[in-house]
Scaffold this active site. Structure first.
Site, PDB file in Angstrom:
ATOM      1  N   LYS A  34      -3.194  11.603   3.626  1.00  0.00           N
ATOM      2  CA  LYS A  34      -2.204  11.323   2.578  1.00  0.00           C
ATOM      3  C   LYS A  34      -2.540   9.954   1.991  1.00  0.00           C
ATOM      4  CE  LYS A  34       1.662  10.178   0.444  1.00  0.00           C
ATOM      5  NZ  LYS A  34       1.047   9.018  -0.277  1.00  0.00           N
ATOM      6  N   GLY A  85      -0.637   0.460   6.085  1.00  0.00           N
ATOM      7  CA  GLY A  85       0.209   0.116   4.949  1.00  0.00           C
ATOM      8  C   GLY A  85       1.124  -1.029   5.311  1.00  0.00           C
ATOM      9  N   GLU A 117      -1.553   0.108  11.351  1.00  0.00           N
ATOM     10  CA  GLU A 117      -2.308  -1.052  10.855  1.00  0.00           C
ATOM     11  C   GLU A 117      -1.507  -1.609   9.687  1.00  0.00           C
ATOM     12  OE1 GLU A 117      -4.953  -2.025  12.415  1.00  0.00           O
ATOM     13  OE2 GLU A 117      -5.175  -0.250  13.669  1.00  0.00           O
ATOM     14  N   LEU A 118      -0.895  -2.777   9.878  1.00  0.00           N
ATOM     15  CA  LEU A 118       0.126  -3.228   8.918  1.00  0.00           C
ATOM     16  C   LEU A 118      -0.281  -4.527   8.212  1.00  0.00           C
ATOM     17  CD1 LEU A 118       3.138  -2.355  11.239  1.00  0.00           C
ATOM     18  CD2 LEU A 118       1.998  -0.892   9.555  1.00  0.00           C
ATOM     19  N   GLU A 171       3.788 -12.038   3.018  1.00  0.00           N
ATOM     20  CA  GLU A 171       2.480 -11.533   2.588  1.00  0.00           C
ATOM     21  C   GLU A 171       2.430 -11.551   1.060  1.00  0.00           C
ATOM     22  OE1 GLU A 171       1.517  -7.322   3.235  1.00  0.00           O
ATOM     23  OE2 GLU A 171      -0.428  -7.960   3.986  1.00  0.00           O
ATOM     24  N   ASN A 199      -5.489  -0.353  -1.336  1.00  0.00           N
ATOM     25  CA  ASN A 199      -6.408  -1.474  -1.605  1.00  0.00           C
ATOM     26  C   ASN A 199      -7.894  -1.117  -1.495  1.00  0.00           C
ATOM     27  OD1 ASN A 199      -5.904  -1.265   1.134  1.00  0.00           O
ATOM     28  ND2 ASN A 199      -6.017  -3.460   1.516  1.00  0.00           N
ATOM     29  N   CYS A 225      -5.798  -6.673   3.771  1.00  0.00           N
ATOM     30  CA  CYS A 225      -4.850  -7.001   4.839  1.00  0.00           C
ATOM     31  C   CYS A 225      -5.282  -8.263   5.564  1.00  0.00           C
ATOM     32  CB  CYS A 225      -4.708  -5.832   5.802  1.00  0.00           C
ATOM     33  SG  CYS A 225      -6.297  -5.270   6.430  1.00  0.00           S
TER      34      CYS A 225
HETATM   35  P1  NAD Z   1       2.969   1.147   1.665  1.00  0.00           P
HETATM   36  O1  NAD Z   1       3.533   0.969   3.019  1.00  0.00           O
HETATM   37  O2  NAD Z   1       3.871   0.988   0.507  1.00  0.00           O
HETATM   38  O3  NAD Z   1       2.307   2.594   1.502  1.00  0.00           O
HETATM   39  C1  NAD Z   1       1.275   3.034   2.350  1.00  0.00           C
HETATM   40  C2  NAD Z   1       1.268   4.559   2.380  1.00  0.00           C
HETATM   41  O4  NAD Z   1       2.457   5.023   2.998  1.00  0.00           O
HETATM   42  C3  NAD Z   1       1.226   5.223   1.007  1.00  0.00           C
HETATM   43  O5  NAD Z   1       0.362   6.335   1.085  1.00  0.00           O
HETATM   44  C4  NAD Z   1       2.657   5.673   0.806  1.00  0.00           C
HETATM   45  O6  NAD Z   1       2.818   6.785  -0.053  1.00  0.00           O
HETATM   46  C5  NAD Z   1       3.046   6.040   2.218  1.00  0.00           C
HETATM   47  N1  NAD Z   1       4.493   6.038   2.492  1.00  0.00           N
HETATM   48  C6  NAD Z   1       5.467   5.330   1.870  1.00  0.00           C
HETATM   49  N2  NAD Z   1       6.669   5.588   2.442  1.00  0.00           N
HETATM   50  C7  NAD Z   1       6.441   6.472   3.445  1.00  0.00           C
HETATM   51  C8  NAD Z   1       7.268   7.108   4.418  1.00  0.00           C
HETATM   52  N3  NAD Z   1       8.586   6.886   4.474  1.00  0.00           N
HETATM   53  N4  NAD Z   1       6.697   7.942   5.307  1.00  0.00           N
HETATM   54  C9  NAD Z   1       5.360   8.158   5.295  1.00  0.00           C
HETATM   55  N5  NAD Z   1       4.535   7.600   4.385  1.00  0.00           N
HETATM   56  C10 NAD Z   1       5.057   6.752   3.485  1.00  0.00           C
HETATM   57  O7  NAD Z   1       1.735   0.136   1.572  1.00  0.00           O
HETATM   58  P2  NAD Z   1       0.842  -0.193   0.303  1.00  0.00           P
HETATM   59  O8  NAD Z   1       1.643  -1.045  -0.634  1.00  0.00           O
HETATM   60  O9  NAD Z   1       0.205   1.046  -0.204  1.00  0.00           O
HETATM   61  O10 NAD Z   1      -0.340  -1.058   0.963  1.00  0.00           O
HETATM   62  C11 NAD Z   1      -0.314  -2.444   1.101  1.00  0.00           C
HETATM   63  C12 NAD Z   1      -0.007  -2.833   2.526  1.00  0.00           C
HETATM   64  O11 NAD Z   1      -0.984  -2.259   3.413  1.00  0.00           O
HETATM   65  C13 NAD Z   1      -0.085  -4.328   2.774  1.00  0.00           C
HETATM   66  O12 NAD Z   1       1.013  -4.732   3.554  1.00  0.00           O
HETATM   67  C14 NAD Z   1      -1.383  -4.491   3.566  1.00  0.00           C
HETATM   68  O13 NAD Z   1      -1.405  -5.637   4.376  1.00  0.00           O
HETATM   69  C15 NAD Z   1      -1.403  -3.232   4.358  1.00  0.00           C
HETATM   70  N6  NAD Z   1      -2.756  -2.939   4.826  1.00  0.00           N
HETATM   71  C16 NAD Z   1      -3.039  -3.071   6.164  1.00  0.00           C
HETATM   72  C17 NAD Z   1      -4.323  -2.844   6.631  1.00  0.00           C
HETATM   73  C18 NAD Z   1      -4.671  -2.994   8.099  1.00  0.00           C
HETATM   74  O14 NAD Z   1      -5.712  -2.487   8.517  1.00  0.00           O
HETATM   75  N7  NAD Z   1      -3.861  -3.680   8.894  1.00  0.00           N
HETATM   76  C19 NAD Z   1      -5.332  -2.458   5.746  1.00  0.00           C
HETATM   77  C20 NAD Z   1      -5.000  -2.329   4.394  1.00  0.00           C
HETATM   78  C21 NAD Z   1      -3.707  -2.564   3.943  1.00  0.00           C
END
Ligand code: NAD
Length: 517
Positions: A174, A223, A245-246, A376, A151, A279
């Site tokens: 990554k 993520g 941070e989820l 979400e 994002n 997020c």
């Molecule tokens: P995602 O969890 O699909 O992916 C995030 C990252 O994790 C990517 O780089 C992906 O390649 C990697 N990944 C995927 N599977 C993995 C595994 N098994 N092991 C290690 N790495 C892996 O998330 P997304 O769709 O890219 O991002 C959106 C999410 O992020 C939303 O839920 C949002 O709320 C959250 N987010 C949270 C914050 C915060 O600060 N709390 C900030 C921004 C986004």
């Protein structure tokens, strides 16, 4: 746009790569390799070698490199905005925020690291301890793996890579497979200033991320909650620490005494900034009955006035595309389900039909059971719920598996603070949205399923990347041996226990020997 060499073990005839598309136009904008587990392990091994010199430089030595990186980012800010816009479809006014934010983070951590990482000399807990000099030392985890979402493709790496580097760690970044090109620029900048080789990038899908977790000494993940849970399990099996941070489902509470114009402006921006893909987006609004209709009218007018489109460098639009077609489909699903259950789209309510754009949407007649309130959404929707009073608003706001942040809109700041302290959320902004994101001295972390640990928060934000070491040294001349060392004897034991007892007990028990048998 970007050419990076392929992973070892990958045939050059059939490159394994991630193709990156502009979601606003569908056009191909670049590609990156898919790094294999072996490539990731090799990158971590190289970082590990470079890290010891980086740590030895100390915060004062590292400061110079961090400030040079700050200059590089500001000098390349327009290009960085071009790249991140090309892979996200953001509007220009939002794309240009990320580089200055990264520069601000560099300035803060570069200038504060020395103070934050300084040794501590705690007071001994008892007079006996005064014979020792006690020192608490902070030594970085050698290699930190930073895994980021799509994002904010440039700011996200900056948020966490910079304090880890400032701590003296080496970092393997990554980025998301959806938006890796901005992260490539981030690492290019570090390399181009000639800084030590303590920052590298691994690109690819989830498997590449899992390989980072397999090799790093500490994992900082941002993520989805689903992926965060997997990473926590993987870290637990390796006995390495992590910070997560989820996702979130941030509530806004609009009280009857609020400045309704500010609330309607703030909720529109806090819900729709970055097309709602933040997020800490406002994802549900609880409004006191007495002002519900007036607030909704103002909110709908604000949202209807927004201009949506593919901006390039135009600064012509307010709301951009969604980052992926999957994201647009989730938004559609939540809105369609709400409407099918009786909600009304007061404005918006459907994809525009162009690229991944979805109309900015306000939903009313929403209730707590709907997916647009429970899950979400991460899109440009603002569902509004009418509540009887502040107590009901707090109860419904807390009725969520998430607890990232929240906003309270009121004319009475003291009341706002009282309500903030009743909310189960890592941050609460009163009469503002997203404000805590620009306060690095405060922690940013989610409660409940929104995270584990936090980023930033002054010293805590850099010390999290460190192992704590305790060092003791004598303060007074020492004998050949201590009273409690070998050989044991009744006399020595009695004297040693007498001293310990005098220190540990209170009142007359200090001087009585032994206890009841
Ligand atoms: P995602 O969890 O699909 O992916 C995030 C990252 O994790 C990517 O780089 C992906 O390649 C990697 N990944 C995927 N599977 C993995 C595994 N098994 N092991 C290690 N790495 C892996 O998330 P997304 O769709 O890219 O991002 C959106 C999410 O992020 C939303 O839920 C949002 O709320 C959250 N987010 C949270 C914050 C915060 O600060 N709390 C900030 C921004 C986004």
């Amino acid at each position: 746009m970007t050419a990076v060499e392929n992973s070892p073990g990958t045939s050059t005839a059939q490159p394994r790569q991630v193709d990156v598309h502009n979601p606003a136009t569908g056009g191909l904008v670049g590609s990156v390799p898919i790094d294999s587990a072996a490539t990731v392990a090799a990158k971590v091994a190289k970082l590990r070698v470079a890290q010891s010199e980086w740590e030895a430089m100390g915060p004062a030595g590292r400061r110079g490199w961090l400030l040079q990186f700050q200059d590089w980012i500001l000098d390349h800010a327009e290009h960085i905005a071009d790249v991140l816009q090309s892979e996200t479809g953001k509007v220009r006014s939002e794309a240009v925020v990320e580089a200055p934010m990264a520069a601000d983070l560099l300035k803060y951590w570069a200038n504060s690291a020395r103070e934050f990482l300084a040794d501590r000399n705690p007071k001994p807990h008892a007079p006996l301890g005064k014979t020792k000099r006690l020192t608490q030392v902070y030594r970085p985890y050698p290699v930190v793996g930073v895994i980021t979402p799509w994002n904010f493709p440039f700011a996200m790496p900056a948020l966490d890579v910079i304090p880890a580097l400032a701590a003296g760690a080496a970092v393997l970044l990554k980025p998301s497979e959806v938006t890796p090109l901005s992260a490539v620029e981030f690492v290019r900048g570090w390399t181009e200033i000639g800084a030590p080789s303590v920052l590298d990038i691994a690109t690819g899908y989830g498997e590449t991320g899992a390989a980072v977790v397999d090799n790093a000494d500490y994992v900082q993940f941002t993520g989805s909650t689903k992926t965060g849970r997997l990473i926590a399990q993987q870290c637990a099996s390796r006995l390495i620490p992590y910070s997560l941070e989820l996702g979130g489902k941030d509530p806004a509470i609009v009280l009857a005494d609020a400045d309704l114009d500010r609330a309607a402006n703030g909720v529109a921006w806090g819900g729709l900034f970055n097309s709602g893909q933040v997020c800490v987006s406002i994802e549900r609004v609880y409004v006191e009955e007495a002002v519900h209709d007036e607030f909704v009218e103002k909110l709908v007018a604000n949202v209807e006035a927004l201009r949506q489109g593919n901006d390039d460098r135009g600064y012509k639009f307010d709301v951009g595309a969604l980052a992926t077609g999957t994201q647009r489909d989730i938004v559609s699903k939540h809105v369609d389900e709400a409407i099918a259950a009786g909600a009304v789209a007061r404005t918006g309510g459907k994809p525009t039909g162009v690229g991944t754009f979805y109309e900015p949407t306000v939903l009313t007649g929403v209730d707590q059971s709907m997916s647009c309130i429970r899950e979400e959404t991460f899109g440009p929707t603002i569902p509004v719920v009418k509540v009887a009073n502040a107590d009901e608003a707090v109860r419904l706001a807390n009725d969520s598996e998430y607890g990232l942040s929240a906003t309270v809109w009121t004319g009475d700041l003291d009341r706002g603070e009282v309500i903030a302290r009743q909310l189960e959320a890592g941050a609460v902004n009163i009469n503002d949205a997203l404000a805590n994101l620009f306060s690095f001295a405060l922690p940013m972390g989610g409660w409940k399923e929104s995270g584990v640990g936090a980023r930033w928060g002054g010293p805590a934000g850099i010390l999290k990347y460190c192992r704590v070491q305790a060092i003791t040294a004598p303060r007074v001349p020492v004998q050949q041996k201590e009273l409690n060392w070998y050989p044991y004897s009744k006399r020595n034991s009695r004297i040693a226990m007498g001293i310990m007892r005098a220190s540990a007990a209170r009142g007359l028990r200090k001087f009585r020997r032994g206890g009841k048998s």
